[in-house]
Design a protein around this motif. Sequence first.
Motif, short mmCIF file in Angstrom:
data_model
loop_
_atom_site.label_atom_id
_atom_site.label_comp_id
_atom_site.label_asym_id
_atom_site.label_seq_id
_atom_site.Cartn_x
_atom_site.Cartn_y
_atom_site.Cartn_z
N LEU A 1 0.77 -1.25 0.02
CA LEU A 1 -0.19 0.13 -0.19
C LEU A 1 0.93 1.34 0.13
O LEU A 1 0.68 2.19 -0.62
CB LEU A 1 -1.00 0.07 1.22
N LEU B 1 -4.22 3.45 -6.62
CA LEU B 1 -5.01 2.16 -6.09
C LEU B 1 -6.41 2.06 -7.03
O LEU B 1 -7.08 2.81 -7.55
CB LEU B 1 -5.68 2.44 -4.67
N ILE C 1 -7.16 7.07 -7.18
CA ILE C 1 -7.99 5.75 -6.73
C ILE C 1 -9.20 5.64 -7.63
O ILE C 1 -9.50 6.62 -8.15
CB ILE C 1 -8.48 6.04 -5.38
#
Length: 195
Positions: free
Chosen positions: A73, A79, A126
């Motif tokens: 992460l 992401l 994201i």
Amino acid sequence: MRILVIYCHPVESSYNAALHQQVLSSLRQAGHEVDDCDLYAEGFNPVLSREERLGYHEVPSNRVPVQGYVDRLLWAEGLVFCFPTWCFGLPAMLKGFFDRVLMPGVAFDISDPQHVKPALTHLRRISAVVTYGRPRWTAWFMGDPPRKVITRYLRLLTGGSARVSYHAHYHMNVATPHSLKAFQARVARAMERFA
């Protein structure tokens, strides 16, 4: 860009599996460095144990049980989540990932409980690719928790700096080959432009 793809579905022949492969292929074709985290294939344990909960606020030792996932992460600049919506929420496996990995000292700084600070400020982008069994109005009526987790909560953890996109195929229960193909093409275009 360094991108961590987090995929959550137990069936390798599912439409979600096809979307997952499309995400990986399109991101790689666009020149991104991709880390593919398939939670089921990796045997991720979604259960927050008694010991983990007792040590939840003990930074940095709270990371130890999931250090590998924390490292992945923190490596990422972007992401991409790929998952189905079940019971109008995240699959339990993915919810467990959030519970166990997005912890104090990783996703947020809670050293001053009155002023919790975001800690995922390194994330620039994201996105999520999500399927729903029901129509959009039903998800809206239920508050659409998965959409809020991705577009609000995760963005909050970046200090509001990450750009967020959400790609949903609603009403999978009556999906047609045409609608499935069109959505997969939409996902391909979105991942090719991911920046």
